[in-house]
Design an enzyme around this catalytic site. Structure first.
Site, PDB file in Angstrom:
ATOM      1  N   ASP A  53      48.141  40.930  52.628  1.00  0.00           N
ATOM      2  CA  ASP A  53      48.788  40.851  51.310  1.00  0.00           C
ATOM      3  C   ASP A  53      49.244  39.418  51.082  1.00  0.00           C
ATOM      4  OD1 ASP A  53      51.351  40.969  49.473  1.00  0.00           O
ATOM      5  OD2 ASP A  53      50.245  42.822  49.108  1.00  0.00           O
ATOM      6  N   HIS A  81      46.503  33.615  35.011  1.00  0.00           N
ATOM      7  CA  HIS A  81      45.615  34.552  35.692  1.00  0.00           C
ATOM      8  C   HIS A  81      44.283  33.948  36.125  1.00  0.00           C
ATOM      9  CE1 HIS A  81      48.049  38.193  35.307  1.00  0.00           C
ATOM     10  NE2 HIS A  81      48.434  37.739  34.131  1.00  0.00           N
ATOM     11  N   ASP A 121      42.866  34.600  39.774  1.00  0.00           N
ATOM     12  CA  ASP A 121      41.533  35.113  40.106  1.00  0.00           C
ATOM     13  C   ASP A 121      40.812  34.179  41.067  1.00  0.00           C
ATOM     14  OD1 ASP A 121      42.018  37.241  38.459  1.00  0.00           O
ATOM     15  OD2 ASP A 121      40.845  36.476  36.774  1.00  0.00           O
ATOM     16  N   GLU A 160      46.474  41.881  45.032  1.00  0.00           N
ATOM     17  CA  GLU A 160      46.365  40.812  46.027  1.00  0.00           C
ATOM     18  C   GLU A 160      46.219  41.355  47.440  1.00  0.00           C
ATOM     19  OE1 GLU A 160      50.859  41.302  45.317  1.00  0.00           O
ATOM     20  OE2 GLU A 160      48.974  41.620  44.256  1.00  0.00           O
TER      21      GLU A 160
END
Length: 408
Positions: free
Chosen positions: A272, A285, A289, A315
């Site tokens: 994570d 974003h 990405d 994630e």
């Protein structure tokens, strides 16, 4: 607003038709050579047989012109047999190349011209000797090649027009009474004309069939590609290209079943990214990405080819480590942690550091555990890593549902 010229639609039609015919001519030539190869196998013995019979022919003593006619026509058939055999061999050679070259197209045209002029020669010989056949040879061969040889109008129109002009010239200079010459010239005009009409009709049908076949082929290829894409999307993450959660759980369960049968260890590592939400909030974003794609590549680079990396969502990632005991799994997780930490994302010239927390869980030798238990344990270990300050590796044992029988 400028209005297009009145002739523009016709010019566009002519341009598109030419492009279509350019695409089709190659296949038309190859099909014509295939047809001619079969015709050559049939016509060579027929020409030879006709020539042999004419060599044996003895005309009545009071008709020496028939003997001269038999000699002339016989030599023509011997020549035709040799040239057709040579043309058949050349056609076979070009067909083995599997593509229509300029030489192949030239051969197609030469064969058509040669055979049609053979018909013209035989017809004039019949007319001069008053042998009775008249224009039949010329007409039959014209129509035969109008159907047999697939030629675009740019080739067939001048070919058949030139054929008539040459035939009319030869007819005018042949020793035939003038009263018959004009009528024969008029009748002979319809031979290449009918052949041209047949050629245009056959070519048009062939061109439409080829274009339709290509369109169907493209549609089938697009359908296959779409099916492959749908199959890929069914078990892969669209952003990173890794396996998605569903496919990972399926593969992990199969691996756990195999591990029980083989009596080996299997472990998973859940990953994570730390403070990923802040990356999206601060940088947007697209950067988020790019970071997910970057981390996916880093994880793939840090594991074996037999290991499986998947994106669970957001994630979160997970790694399946077959034939790996707890110490080895923890070592792999630590290796990946350091690799992620030491490989920042460079986006538009800006270096963005990355860290991640890792949770490890798996089976010991001889244990049978469902994949959900390992997943839940790895998630618990990941939660502990987060609580203890992130950027570290923690381990949690799964709940054992059943002890498997030890291997023999």
């Amino acid at each position: 607003m400028n209005k297009a010229p009145w002739h523009q639609p016709y010019a566009d039609w002519a341009r598109l038709t030419k492009q279509e015919y350019d695409l089709v001519q190659g296949e038309g030539t190859m099909e014509s050579l295939r047809r001619f190869r079969w015709v050559a196998c049939l016509m060579v013995p027929l020409h030879a047989a006709m020539a042999f019979l004419l060599d044996l022919y003895q005309a009545p003593a009071d008709h020496p012109e028939l003997q001269a006619w038999a000699g002339t026509v016989g030599r023509a058939h011997w020549t035709a047999a040799a040239l057709v055999a040579l043309g058949g061999v050349a056609a076979h050679y070009f067909l083995r190349q599997a593509r229509a070259s300029a030489a192949a197209i030239s051969l197609q045209i030469l064969v058509s011209i040669g055979y049609i002029y053979l018909g013209a020669y035989l017809s004039i010989a019949d007319l001069v000797a008053n042998a009775g056949a008249g224009l039949s040879s010329f007409m039959l061969i014209c129509i035969m090649f109008g159907v047999l040889s697939l030629m675009r109008p740019a080739i067939s129109v001048p070919l058949f027009l030139g054929t008539y002009l040459v035939f009319a010239y030869l007819l005018r200079h042949a020793p035939i009474p003038p009263m018959h010459n004009n009528s024969l010239s008029i009748v002979a005009f319809f031979c290449p004309l009918l052949a041209l009409v047949a050629s245009l009709m056959v070519w048009n049908q062939f061109a439409k069939a080829v274009m339709l076949r290509r369109q169907l082929s493209r549609s089938n290829q697009a359908l296959v590609a779409q099916q492959r894409e749908l199959a890929f999307l069914a078990d892969h993450d669209t952003l990173t290209g890794l396996f998605n959660r569903r496919e990972f759980m399926h593969q992990a369960q199969m691996e756990l079943n195999r591990a029980v049968r083989a009596g080996v260890h299997t472990h998973c590592v859940m990953v994570d990214l730390d403070y990923f939400k802040k990356v999206n909030d601060v940088h947007g974003h697209p950067v988020g990405d790019a970071m997910l794609q970057h981390v996916a590549a880093v994880l793939l680079r840090g594991v074996r080819s037999t290991d499986t990396v998947a994106r669970l969502g957001g994630e979160e990632f997970i790694v399946l480590l077959p034939d790996t005991a707890r110490p080895g799994a923890c070592d792999v997780a630590e290796k990946l942690r350091l690799l992620v930490r030491s490989t920042p994302l460079v986006y538009l010239g800006v270096e963005l550091p990355i860290t991640a927390s890792f949770g490890v869980s798996g089976t010991a030798q001889g244990q049978k555990v469902v994949v959900e238990s390992i997943y839940a344990a790895a998630d618990r270990a990941l939660y502990v890593a987060k609580q203890l300050g992130r950027d570290q590796v923690q381990y949690a044992a799964p709940e054992v549902s059943e002890l498997a029988a030890p291997p023999d």
